[in-house]
Motif scaffolding. Sequence first.
Motif, PDB file in Angstrom:
ATOM      1  N   HIS A   1     -32.706  -4.107  -2.982  1.00 19.49           N
ATOM      2  CA  HIS A   1     -33.120  -4.592  -1.670  1.00 19.49           C
ATOM      3  C   HIS A   1     -33.003  -6.112  -1.537  1.00 19.49           C
ATOM      4  O   HIS A   1     -33.594  -6.697  -0.631  1.00 19.49           O
ATOM      5  CB  HIS A   1     -34.562  -4.170  -1.391  1.00 19.49           C
ATOM      6  CG  HIS A   1     -34.721  -2.693  -1.227  1.00 19.49           C
ATOM      7  ND1 HIS A   1     -34.439  -2.035  -0.052  1.00 19.49           N
ATOM      8  CD2 HIS A   1     -35.089  -1.737  -2.110  1.00 19.49           C
ATOM      9  CE1 HIS A   1     -34.652  -0.743  -0.202  1.00 19.49           C
ATOM     10  NE2 HIS A   1     -35.038  -0.539  -1.445  1.00 19.49           N
ATOM     11  N   MET A   2     -32.263  -6.734  -2.419  1.00 18.16           N
ATOM     12  CA  MET A   2     -32.168  -8.195  -2.351  1.00 18.16           C
ATOM     13  C   MET A   2     -30.769  -8.672  -2.671  1.00 18.16           C
ATOM     14  O   MET A   2     -29.981  -7.980  -3.317  1.00 18.16           O
ATOM     15  CB  MET A   2     -33.200  -8.834  -3.294  1.00 18.16           C
ATOM     16  CG  MET A   2     -33.048  -8.466  -4.746  1.00 18.16           C
ATOM     17  SD  MET A   2     -34.402  -9.153  -5.785  1.00 18.16           S
ATOM     18  CE  MET A   2     -35.783  -8.115  -5.306  1.00 18.16           C
ATOM     19  N   ALA A   3     -30.470  -9.872  -2.184  1.00 18.77           N
ATOM     20  CA  ALA A   3     -29.187 -10.500  -2.466  1.00 18.77           C
ATOM     21  C   ALA A   3     -29.071 -10.792  -3.963  1.00 18.77           C
ATOM     22  O   ALA A   3     -30.077 -10.944  -4.656  1.00 18.77           O
ATOM     23  CB  ALA A   3     -29.054 -11.787  -1.660  1.00 18.77           C
ATOM     24  N   PRO A   4     -27.843 -10.872  -4.481  1.00 18.29           N
ATOM     25  CA  PRO A   4     -27.655 -11.076  -5.932  1.00 18.29           C
ATOM     26  C   PRO A   4     -28.387 -12.290  -6.479  1.00 18.29           C
ATOM     27  O   PRO A   4     -28.937 -12.249  -7.584  1.00 18.29           O
ATOM     28  CB  PRO A   4     -26.137 -11.231  -6.067  1.00 18.29           C
ATOM     29  CG  PRO A   4     -25.580 -10.467  -4.914  1.00 18.29           C
ATOM     30  CD  PRO A   4     -26.558 -10.668  -3.792  1.00 18.29           C
ATOM     31  N   GLU A   5     -28.411 -13.406  -5.715  1.00 16.18           N
ATOM     32  CA  GLU A   5     -29.075 -14.602  -6.235  1.00 16.18           C
ATOM     33  C   GLU A   5     -30.584 -14.419  -6.362  1.00 16.18           C
ATOM     34  O   GLU A   5     -31.225 -15.056  -7.195  1.00 16.18           O
ATOM     35  CB  GLU A   5     -28.760 -15.829  -5.369  1.00 16.18           C
ATOM     36  CG  GLU A   5     -29.122 -15.676  -3.912  1.00 16.18           C
ATOM     37  CD  GLU A   5     -27.964 -15.195  -3.072  1.00 16.18           C
ATOM     38  OE1 GLU A   5     -27.852 -15.671  -1.920  1.00 16.18           O
ATOM     39  OE2 GLU A   5     -27.175 -14.358  -3.535  1.00 16.18           O
ATOM     40  N   LEU A   6     -31.163 -13.536  -5.545  1.00 23.76           N
ATOM     41  CA  LEU A   6     -32.576 -13.223  -5.714  1.00 23.76           C
ATOM     42  C   LEU A   6     -32.781 -12.243  -6.867  1.00 23.76           C
ATOM     43  O   LEU A   6     -33.732 -12.377  -7.640  1.00 23.76           O
ATOM     44  CB  LEU A   6     -33.153 -12.642  -4.421  1.00 23.76           C
ATOM     45  CG  LEU A   6     -33.399 -13.616  -3.274  1.00 23.76           C
ATOM     46  CD1 LEU A   6     -33.976 -12.880  -2.069  1.00 23.76           C
ATOM     47  CD2 LEU A   6     -34.334 -14.739  -3.686  1.00 23.76           C
ATOM     48  N   ALA A   7     -31.892 -11.263  -6.984  1.00 21.05           N
ATOM     49  CA  ALA A   7     -32.006 -10.295  -8.078  1.00 21.05           C
ATOM     50  C   ALA A   7     -31.958 -10.988  -9.434  1.00 21.05           C
ATOM     51  O   ALA A   7     -32.572 -10.525 -10.404  1.00 21.05           O
ATOM     52  CB  ALA A   7     -30.900  -9.252  -7.965  1.00 21.05           C
ATOM     53  N   GLU A   8     -31.248 -12.106  -9.505  1.00 23.86           N
ATOM     54  CA  GLU A   8     -31.178 -12.857 -10.757  1.00 23.86           C
ATOM     55  C   GLU A   8     -32.532 -13.433 -11.157  1.00 23.86           C
ATOM     56  O   GLU A   8     -32.743 -13.797 -12.317  1.00 23.86           O
ATOM     57  CB  GLU A   8     -30.159 -13.986 -10.629  1.00 23.86           C
ATOM     58  CG  GLU A   8     -28.715 -13.509 -10.573  1.00 23.86           C
ATOM     59  CD  GLU A   8     -27.746 -14.646 -10.348  1.00 23.86           C
ATOM     60  OE1 GLU A   8     -28.211 -15.799 -10.227  1.00 23.86           O
ATOM     61  OE2 GLU A   8     -26.530 -14.386 -10.300  1.00 23.86           O
TER      62      GLU A   8
END
Length: 326
Positions: free
Chosen positions: A281-288
Motif C-alpha cells: 500500500h505504499m510507494a517503493p521509497e516508503l516501503a524501504e
Amino acid sequence: MAEKTAARTASKSTERTARSADVLAAGCLCWRRAGSGVEVLLIHRPRYDDWSFPKGKQDPGETLPETAHREVGEEIGLLPRLGVPLPTIRYDVKDGVKDVHYWAAEFGPGARPEPDGHEVDEVRWVDPCEAHGMLSNPSDREPLAALVDLHERGDLATRPAIVVRHAKAKPRSAWSRAEGDRPLAATGKRQALAVTRLLRAWSPERIVTSPWLRCLSTVVPYARKAGVTVRERPQLTEASHKRHPKKAAAVVQALFDKDVPAALCTHRPVLPTVLGVLSRHMAPELAEQLPAKDPYLSPGEMIVLQISRRHRRRVVSVELVKPFDD
C-alpha cells in the motif's frame, strides 16, 4: 498498490535522527478545513513577542511524539491526534543546537483553542499565505510548505494505522505452561505502560490483537484508559499464523479496509506477513523505510502509518517509534 504520486513524507525512528541535537523539542502544525483550503493555528508568545506553532521541549522520560501531544495540549487546551510527520527544523539557541520535530494535526470546525495565559497569550487561525508572513522564525516555513504540499496532493487528511510488537515476555525456557498464557516479564510490564502513554499521541479507536496474554497485556491498558473495545483475532497468534499465514494477512488488510484509526498487536514471527501487506500500500521509497531484518521490531516498538483519507489505501508516511525504555 500505492500510486506514484503519493506524498514523499517518510521518517525512520524519530528518536534516532535527533540524538546529535543539544536541545530536543516537538510540536504540531494544527490545521482545519476552510472552504476548499486550510487554515493553520499560530500562537503568540509574550516572552519572545513572536508568532510560531505550538511546541515545547522534551521532558525526561518522554518520546518526541508524547512531547508534541503534551505541549500542544498545554499551550492551546486541545489534545491533538498526530498526523503526518513534517520536516524537522534546526536552529541555534543559547544551549547549542535545537531540533524541533513537527507533525500535522487536524482539528474539526468546532474546536476552540484557548491560550494558556502564561506561555501563550493569543491564538489565531490564518491561511498558509498569512502564516508565511507572520512566522517569526523563517525555519518554520519549511514544515508549513510541506503541509501545504500535502493538502494540494489530497493527502493531508489522514488516519493512523499502528502495528505494535508485544512487550517483552518471560523467556520460553522459563515457562512450562500453555504458550498463549506466557506473561510479560517485569521489563515488559514497564514497556506496556510506556506503550499506553505513547498510543495516546495517535488515539487509535480500534484495537486488534492476538489473544495470547503477552499481546493483550501490551494493548489492553491503553484500551481501558481510552474506552476502546479490544477485538481479539486468533489469526494473529504464532501458532495460527504458522498454519495459515494468509488468514493473518487478511486481518492486517482490514486496517486499510476500515476507515478508522486503529492499532494491531502481534508477535515477532508474524511480522514478515504483516510487513508484506503494509508494503503493498505504499510507494517503493516508503516501503524501504520498513524494517527488513529479523527481529523487525524490538519488544514494544511500533510502526506508525498515516493513511490518506481521500485516497483510502494510500500510505502517506511511515515512522518507527520505540516507547521510552527506562
